[in-house]
Motif scaffolding. Structure first.
Motif, mmCIF file in Angstrom:
data_model
loop_
_atom_site.group_PDB
_atom_site.id
_atom_site.type_symbol
_atom_site.label_atom_id
_atom_site.label_comp_id
_atom_site.label_asym_id
_atom_site.label_seq_id
_atom_site.Cartn_x
_atom_site.Cartn_y
_atom_site.Cartn_z
ATOM 1 N N PHE A 164 -39.859 -13.667 -39.637
ATOM 2 C CA PHE A 164 -40.429 -12.359 -40.516
ATOM 3 C C PHE A 164 -40.059 -13.051 -42.280
ATOM 4 O O PHE A 164 -41.498 -13.560 -42.571
ATOM 5 N N GLY A 166 -34.152 -3.592 -39.067
ATOM 6 C CA GLY A 166 -36.225 -4.054 -38.767
ATOM 7 C C GLY A 166 -36.946 -2.865 -39.065
ATOM 8 O O GLY A 166 -38.119 -3.356 -39.696
ATOM 9 N N LEU A 193 -40.301 -3.104 -41.699
ATOM 10 C CA LEU A 193 -41.541 -2.106 -40.782
ATOM 11 C C LEU A 193 -41.776 -0.996 -42.037
ATOM 12 O O LEU A 193 -43.356 -0.923 -42.136
ATOM 13 N N THR A 204 -45.305 -1.117 -44.121
ATOM 14 C CA THR A 204 -46.073 0.237 -43.953
ATOM 15 C C THR A 204 -46.515 0.826 -45.635
ATOM 16 O O THR A 204 -48.103 0.919 -45.130
ATOM 17 N N GLY A 224 -39.181 4.177 -41.510
ATOM 18 C CA GLY A 224 -39.286 2.604 -40.343
ATOM 19 C C GLY A 224 -38.175 3.037 -39.307
ATOM 20 O O GLY A 224 -37.543 2.825 -38.298
#
Length: 488
Positions: free
Chosen positions: A54, A313, A317, A321, A307
């Motif tokens: 990432f 993680g 995410l 989003t 998330g």
């Protein structure tokens, strides 16, 4: 006796090993086929490798585009990631419902502004300001946690929410502060006008003034903080926090210092929020109390919940989003495409068997065209408006959904009816629910075209809320979170 050779030896019980826990991996439900093999291979990859991937991908953003708006969205996303990372410690690891978290973010921003602006004539080096602000934020978090360490659940939420409102009130009225009314008023925070003319980051003579420079600075800080939090997650303290989250009474009976763990979690999360505040103040060169209120808290919580609380993680995410979706939904045309794509995807995923999917889709399209033809003929002004999107989708919507010339009043009434219709759907089952979906979808399209899409600043928050509600019903632990209770 020869037949006994085929009998496997009985495994003797091992001291200190719980057989049910030890066999957890064998009981896990796994996918089969290609998806199962892909899932297995992904689980073999160490988690730090994903975080590093990432970081590398994010570092390429200013290389791939020179659009200042996109880079600014990337910077804001990294700020939210840092905030979600700190909140993940308090909520995701320790299980403490902290509703005053954004106050530490504001404390860090105002602290940097006071030490690096003409407000008090101080222009300290950023490398000196950051440790001071981080330590001060951690101490403030400790002070807030001290009277709250014996509170849980709703009681803790109320106390921390009071702290947030107290912080906002003090900052908004900080242009006339006196000591117990015995001294004259001093301007400390600038009041509603905030603190302007804040210095940019000055890292030992290296001044960060460009948007790209702040993006890379935020990315480096985020990766460093992520690495530290990952190490803490794998430590005894991280495991103790998770035990506290699951059952504080059981953790205390096991000899864990519950109150001390709560204090450390609050201080750790507050320190990260204060550090994030310095980045915000450094780039914007001004701070105002309105930037650190309840709406910011709601967005950060939405990112963390989406998330998956307790997942690093999931922080990445969920933030990507939510924040990217909020930016995309600023444009009515983009928002319209997303609305109908999500609508179609939901129907494809949830409506079964396939014949009922065909009935719902066909009935929705047919009902829309029929209502459009009948109402527009009887009431010509009911279709004098225009859709918010062009092209093929715009042409379809122009003939399928009514667009009144003055849609505000009828749009408000339709919105209330839509809310009641959706609530009514939850009371129906089977074929009745599927049939009732047809007029409900038509009504939803009418409300979207005539009321919601014309106010994207409000609509995008509503859509994020709807996404969270749907996700919490389908996957309560979030996208990457783990279920609290295992179903055997």
């Amino acid at each position: 006796m020869d037949g006994d050779k085929d009998i496997p030896p009985v495994q003797a019980p091992k001291v200190g090993v719980d057989e049910w826990v030890a066999s957890h991996g064998e009981r896990r439900e796994r996918r089969t086929g290609l998806l199962g093999r892909v899932q297995t291979e992904f689980e073999r990859v160490p988690r730090p490798a994903f975080y590093l991937a990432f970081g590398i991908a994010a570092a390429l953003l200013p290389v791939l585009t020179s659009d200042g708006y996109i880079i600014r969205v990337g910077f804001d996303t990294l700020l939210y990631m840092l905030l979600a990372l700190g909140l993940n410690i308090v909520v995701g690891y320790a299980g403490l419902l902290d509703l005053g978290y954004v106050a530490f973010y504001g404390f860090g921003a105002f602290g940097y502004a006071m030490l690096a602006s003409p407000k008090f004539g101080l222009h300290w080096d950023t490398l000196f300001i950051i440790p001071v602000v981080v330590v001060a934020s951690a101490i403030l978090g400790l002070l807030v946690a001290l009277p709250s360490r014996r509170l849980v659940g709703d009681y803790l939420a109320i106390v921390t929410l009071f702290f947030l409102q107290f912080f906002v009130t003090v900052v908004q009225n900080g242009n006339h502060i006196s000591f117990l009314g015995l001294t004259r008023g001093y301007d400390v925070t600038g009041g509603p006008n905030g603190i302007p003319n804040v210095d940019n980051y000055d890292l030992g003579g290296l001044k960060v003034t460009s948007l790209q420079g702040y993006f890379y600075t935020a990315l480096i800080i985020f990766m460093l903080v992520l690495f530290v939090v990952y190490l803490v997650d794998q430590s005894r303290t991280g495991r103790a926090w998770k035990s506290l989250r699951e059952d504080s009474l059981a953790a205390e009976l096991m000899g864990m210092p519950v109150n001390r763990l709560k204090l450390v979690a609050f201080a750790f999360g507050a320190a990260i929020a204060g550090l994030t505040g310095t980045l915000f103040a450094g780039l914007n060169t001004a701070v105002f109390s309105a930037d650190f209120d309840v709406p910011t808290l709601i967005i950060v919580y939405a990112m963390l919940i989406l998330g998956g609380a307790g997942s690093l993680g999931g922080v990445i995410l969920g933030t990507l989003t939510v924040n990217v979706s909020l930016e995309v939904l600023r444009t009515p045309g983009h928002a319209t495409w997303i609305f109908y794509i999500v609508l179609v995807a939901t129907l494809l995923a949830k409506v079964r068997p396939w014949k009922w999917l065909a009935i719902v889709v066909g009935g929705t399209v047919g009902l829309g065209y029929a209502l459009h033809a009948i109402i527009s003929s009887a009431w010509p002004s009911s279709d004098g408006g225009q859709t918010s999107v062009g092209g093929t989708l715009g042409n379809f919507l122009q003939g399928w959904v009514l667009h009144p010339t003055n849609p505000r009043t009828v749009g408000n009434v339709a919105f209330v009816i839509l809310v009641l219709a959706v609530l009514g759907l939850t009371l129906l089952h089977g074929s009745l629910r599927l049939l009732a979906m047809i007029p409900t979808i038509c009504l939803a399209a009418f409300v979207w075209e005539n009321r919601l899409v014309v106010e994207p600043s409000i609509t995008r928050l509503i859509l994020i809320g709807v996404i969270l509600i749907v996700l919490m019903n389908a996957r309560p632990q979030g996208l990457l979170g783990s279920a609290r209770v295992e179903i055997v």
